[in-house]
Design a protein around this motif. Structure first.
Motif, PDB file in Angstrom:
ATOM      1  N   LEU A 109       0.654  -1.069   0.090  1.00 40.30           N
ATOM      2  CA  LEU A 109      -0.051   0.083   0.173  1.00 40.30           C
ATOM      3  C   LEU A 109       0.798   1.087  -0.123  1.00 40.30           C
ATOM      4  O   LEU A 109       1.746   1.360   0.702  1.00 40.30           O
ATOM      5  N   THR A 110       0.421   2.034  -0.749  1.00 38.95           N
ATOM      6  CA  THR A 110       1.173   3.459  -0.986  1.00 38.95           C
ATOM      7  C   THR A 110       0.269   4.457  -0.106  1.00 38.95           C
ATOM      8  O   THR A 110      -0.839   4.475  -0.336  1.00 38.95           O
ATOM      9  N   MET A 111       1.085   5.454   0.563  1.00 38.85           N
ATOM     10  CA  MET A 111       0.691   6.380   1.436  1.00 38.85           C
ATOM     11  C   MET A 111       1.079   7.792   1.366  1.00 38.85           C
ATOM     12  O   MET A 111       2.434   7.908   1.434  1.00 38.85           O
ATOM     13  N   LEU A 112       0.415   8.673   0.870  1.00 35.50           N
ATOM     14  CA  LEU A 112       0.811  10.083   0.569  1.00 35.50           C
ATOM     15  C   LEU A 112       0.471  11.022   1.819  1.00 35.50           C
ATOM     16  O   LEU A 112      -0.896  11.152   2.049  1.00 35.50           O
ATOM     17  N   THR A 113       1.381  11.685   2.308  1.00 28.33           N
ATOM     18  CA  THR A 113       0.902  12.688   3.397  1.00 28.33           C
ATOM     19  C   THR A 113       1.647  14.112   3.056  1.00 28.33           C
ATOM     20  O   THR A 113       2.801  14.068   2.305  1.00 28.33           O
ATOM     21  N   GLY A 114       1.431  15.017   3.845  1.00 27.43           N
ATOM     22  CA  GLY A 114       1.821  16.395   3.860  1.00 27.43           C
ATOM     23  C   GLY A 114       2.772  16.559   5.087  1.00 27.43           C
ATOM     24  O   GLY A 114       3.206  17.551   5.487  1.00 27.43           O
ATOM     25  N   PHE A 115       3.214  15.436   5.836  1.00 26.04           N
ATOM     26  CA  PHE A 115       3.780  15.499   6.982  1.00 26.04           C
ATOM     27  C   PHE A 115       5.245  15.721   6.654  1.00 26.04           C
ATOM     28  O   PHE A 115       5.868  14.698   6.974  1.00 26.04           O
ATOM     29  N   THR A 116       5.632  16.916   6.263  1.00 20.91           N
ATOM     30  CA  THR A 116       7.153  16.933   5.947  1.00 20.91           C
ATOM     31  C   THR A 116       7.672  17.785   7.200  1.00 20.91           C
ATOM     32  O   THR A 116       9.081  17.896   7.013  1.00 20.91           O
ATOM     33  N   GLY A 117       7.176  18.057   8.182  1.00 16.01           N
ATOM     34  CA  GLY A 117       7.712  18.805   9.253  1.00 16.01           C
ATOM     35  C   GLY A 117       8.382  17.906  10.487  1.00 16.01           C
ATOM     36  O   GLY A 117       8.624  16.723  10.101  1.00 16.01           O
ATOM     37  N   TRP A 143      -6.011  11.010  -8.528  1.00 17.98           N
ATOM     38  CA  TRP A 143      -7.188  10.238  -7.943  1.00 17.98           C
ATOM     39  C   TRP A 143      -8.629  10.165  -8.953  1.00 17.98           C
ATOM     40  O   TRP A 143      -8.940   8.853  -9.304  1.00 17.98           O
ATOM     41  N   ALA A 144      -8.817  11.109  -9.700  1.00 19.46           N
ATOM     42  CA  ALA A 144      -9.818  11.345 -10.541  1.00 19.46           C
ATOM     43  C   ALA A 144      -9.747  10.214 -11.721  1.00 19.46           C
ATOM     44  O   ALA A 144     -10.514   9.791 -12.305  1.00 19.46           O
ATOM     45  N   THR A 145      -8.505  10.149 -12.193  1.00 21.13           N
ATOM     46  CA  THR A 145      -8.062   9.330 -13.149  1.00 21.13           C
ATOM     47  C   THR A 145      -7.663   7.985 -12.834  1.00 21.13           C
ATOM     48  O   THR A 145      -6.981   7.164 -13.637  1.00 21.13           O
ATOM     49  N   GLY A 146      -7.697   7.623 -11.776  1.00 22.47           N
ATOM     50  CA  GLY A 146      -7.448   6.219 -11.148  1.00 22.47           C
ATOM     51  C   GLY A 146      -5.850   6.060 -10.911  1.00 22.47           C
ATOM     52  O   GLY A 146      -5.408   4.841 -10.995  1.00 22.47           O
ATOM     53  N   THR A 170     -16.056  14.388  -6.926  1.00 23.16           N
ATOM     54  CA  THR A 170     -15.394  13.764  -8.141  1.00 23.16           C
ATOM     55  C   THR A 170     -15.361  12.163  -8.139  1.00 23.16           C
ATOM     56  O   THR A 170     -14.985  11.420  -9.096  1.00 23.16           O
ATOM     57  N   ASN A 171     -16.126  11.649  -7.133  1.00 25.56           N
ATOM     58  CA  ASN A 171     -16.142  10.174  -6.907  1.00 25.56           C
ATOM     59  C   ASN A 171     -14.554   9.703  -6.703  1.00 25.56           C
ATOM     60  O   ASN A 171     -14.583   8.464  -7.267  1.00 25.56           O
ATOM     61  N   SER A 172     -13.969  10.502  -6.136  1.00 28.79           N
ATOM     62  CA  SER A 172     -12.422   9.743  -5.861  1.00 28.79           C
ATOM     63  C   SER A 172     -12.173   9.126  -4.695  1.00 28.79           C
ATOM     64  O   SER A 172     -11.184   8.554  -4.867  1.00 28.79           O
ATOM     65  N   VAL A 173     -12.991   9.186  -3.834  1.00 27.12           N
ATOM     66  CA  VAL A 173     -12.626   8.727  -2.509  1.00 27.12           C
ATOM     67  C   VAL A 173     -13.577   7.587  -2.167  1.00 27.12           C
ATOM     68  O   VAL A 173     -14.834   7.669  -2.413  1.00 27.12           O
ATOM     69  N   LEU A 174     -13.191   6.441  -1.310  1.00 26.46           N
ATOM     70  CA  LEU A 174     -13.915   5.438  -1.033  1.00 26.46           C
ATOM     71  C   LEU A 174     -14.655   5.591   0.249  1.00 26.46           C
ATOM     72  O   LEU A 174     -14.007   6.058   1.314  1.00 26.46           O
ATOM     73  N   ILE A 232      -9.091   6.742   1.584  1.00 25.91           N
ATOM     74  CA  ILE A 232      -8.646   5.856   0.567  1.00 25.91           C
ATOM     75  C   ILE A 232      -9.095   5.963  -0.785  1.00 25.91           C
ATOM     76  O   ILE A 232     -10.420   6.699  -0.845  1.00 25.91           O
ATOM     77  N   ALA A 233      -8.279   5.964  -1.808  1.00 28.95           N
ATOM     78  CA  ALA A 233      -8.597   6.041  -3.335  1.00 28.95           C
ATOM     79  C   ALA A 233      -9.864   5.021  -3.616  1.00 28.95           C
ATOM     80  O   ALA A 233      -9.549   3.832  -3.433  1.00 28.95           O
ATOM     81  N   ARG A 234     -10.765   5.580  -4.157  1.00 26.10           N
ATOM     82  CA  ARG A 234     -11.984   4.775  -4.973  1.00 26.10           C
ATOM     83  C   ARG A 234     -11.313   3.736  -5.647  1.00 26.10           C
ATOM     84  O   ARG A 234     -11.919   2.571  -5.818  1.00 26.10           O
ATOM     85  N   THR A 235     -10.381   3.816  -6.595  1.00 26.98           N
ATOM     86  CA  THR A 235      -9.751   2.991  -7.547  1.00 26.98           C
ATOM     87  C   THR A 235      -8.474   2.299  -6.868  1.00 26.98           C
ATOM     88  O   THR A 235      -7.882   1.432  -7.773  1.00 26.98           O
ATOM     89  N   SER A 236      -8.272   2.138  -5.648  1.00 21.78           N
ATOM     90  CA  SER A 236      -7.402   1.246  -5.038  1.00 21.78           C
ATOM     91  C   SER A 236      -7.578  -0.015  -5.247  1.00 21.78           C
ATOM     92  O   SER A 236      -8.875  -0.566  -5.012  1.00 21.78           O
TER      93      SER A 236
END
Length: 427
Positions: A42-50, A90-93, A114-118, A318-322
């Motif tokens: 599983l890949t997980m992207l966050t903005g926690f760069t601090g 996410w919108a393009t899978g 955009t129906n992108s999230v589960l 979670i991405a709907r297309t995961s």
């Protein structure tokens, strides 16, 4: 970048040309389908760069150690980059299986549209491998529930407290942090040193842009608000105008804080020992201590409306297309479970994102202060689909005007009209 500066991520992204792709985020259409040898990746992207990033990585490392068949890899990008790239991805899978789309809870609306999230309802329950949304603070659960469906879990939970410099307090003869708004104002004045509008020491370090908002707390103290329960602007209500008049005068005339600070500026002023107090979240504690500040932490002073502070949470979705939805749900159930949240609170200083773990964090004095604020913490612009626009187009300009001496009632009326246009208020 930590949660503090995320609220204006959309504005930053719009003003910047960002060429960085969501590198390392994984591709749901990858040839190996995200699994290898029976192991789901599983890949997980966050903005926690601090400075709080290692705490999240430590939690994921613990999950991976206990789940050999599911391995999570977290990558980080600035919030502005995520805000610019993730919607189309996410919108393009494409893109990661899981992501924190923004530090603004209202960002979930864009992905739902955009129906992108589960939706996560099928995973909700009280079992050990289910998401116990009933344990989330009610304000968080409500913010992440749209039309009866849960779309996100809290990646973290934070409250704001009052940081103060013990050395400055001692030098000023102040023996205790302020407990009431009246004491807060008196101390801010007493701790402001210098003349001519440019003090050598400020009593308080307030930010008005690119920040987790502090000014709403100053309104809430006296019963004011930005948007009311009727979905119409409340920023020009009598209580709001009175509070904004009082505090803007303290900045404009008494110079208790510099004008026009971004969040990073406010932090630097306090950490460089040029301000005696700042309202801030748990992510700031380690940096202030490492800067040599003799740091005190107290609850936000109480005004006429009773105890109140600002809550902050980052949605994890979670991405709907995961291709690995069930494993992603299992990860979220573990991540928000009692064991993981207790561990995260201990290593990060954040309060747990659950209401049933207060006693588990009492051994950490810093975390305990933030946890103690949870019962009276409010999310800023919770449930507002256009929260970012309300903040950047109406509220921030209002504060910046009145800090510089503009008529509060007139400026608040102008801001209210703009807010109503974003909320769909029918007066």
């Amino acid at each position: 970048m930590h949660v503090r500066y995320g609220r204006t991520a959309a504005a930053i992204a719009a003003a910047s040309t960002v060429s960085i792709l969501l590198a390392g985020c994984g591709d749901n259409g990858a040839s190996d389908g995200g699994s290898s040898g029976g192991v789901v990746k599983l890949t997980m992207l966050t903005g926690f760069t601090g400075p709080d990033a290692p705490s999240y990585q430590a939690l994921i490392k613990e999950f991976n150690a206990g789940h050999p068949k599911i391995q999570v890899t977290m990558t980080t990008e600035p919030w502005a980059t995520i805000g610019q790239k993730l919607p189309a991805s996410w919108a393009t899978g494409q893109g990661p299986d899981l992501a924190t789309p923004s530090s603004d809870p209202g960002a979930i609306f864009n992905y739902i549209k955009t129906n992108s999230v589960l939706p996560l309802d099928s995973a909700v329950g009280t079992g050990s491998t289910q998401i116990n949304s009933g344990a989330f603070p009610e304000t968080v659960k409500s913010a992440f529930t749209v039309q009866g469906k849960l779309y996100a879990v809290p990646a973290n939970m934070a409250t704001l407290v009052l940081y103060y410099n013990k050395d400055m307090f001692k030098a000023a003869g102040i023996t205790q942090p302020p407990a009431t708004e009246a004491e807060f104002i008196a101390d801010a004045k007493k701790l402001t040193k210098g003349s001519g509008g440019k003090p050598s020491q400020y009593g308080l370090s307030l930010a008005d842009n690119n920040t987790i908002q502090m000014w709403p707390i100053l309104q809430w103290m006296s019963g004011g608000d930005i948007v009311g329960s009727d979905n119409c602007a409340a920023v020009n209500s009598p209580a709001s105008v009175a509070a904004l008049t009082k505090w803007s005068s303290l900045v404009d005339k008494d110079h208790i804080s510099p004008v026009g600070q971004a969040g990073a500026d406010a932090d630097t002023l306090f950490s460089s020992k040029k301000a005696a107090m700042e309202i801030n979240g748990p992510w700031a504690a380690a940096g202030f201590k490492s800067a040599g500040v003799d740091l005190g932490i107290a609850q936000v002073p109480v005004g006429s409306a009773g105890p109140v502070t600002l809550a902050s949470t980052v949605p994890l979705m979670i991405a709907r297309t995961s291709k690995h939805q069930e494993q992603a749900k299992e990860f979220l159930a573990w991540y928000t479970g009692k064991t993981a949240q207790t561990q995260f609170s201990k290593i990060s200083g954040f309060p747990p994102a659950r209401t049933d773990l207060g006693s588990a964090v009492n051994a950490n004095p810093t975390a305990a202060q933030f946890a103690a604020a949870l019962p009276h913490a409010k999310l800023y612009l919770a449930g507002q689909e256009n929260a970012t626009k309300i903040d950047t187009d109406a509220y921030v300009p209002l504060i910046q005007k009145i800090e510089r001496g503009a008529d509060v009632k007139s400026a608040a009326d102008d801001a209210a009209k703009k807010i109503d246009s974003y909320t769909g208020c029918k007066r």
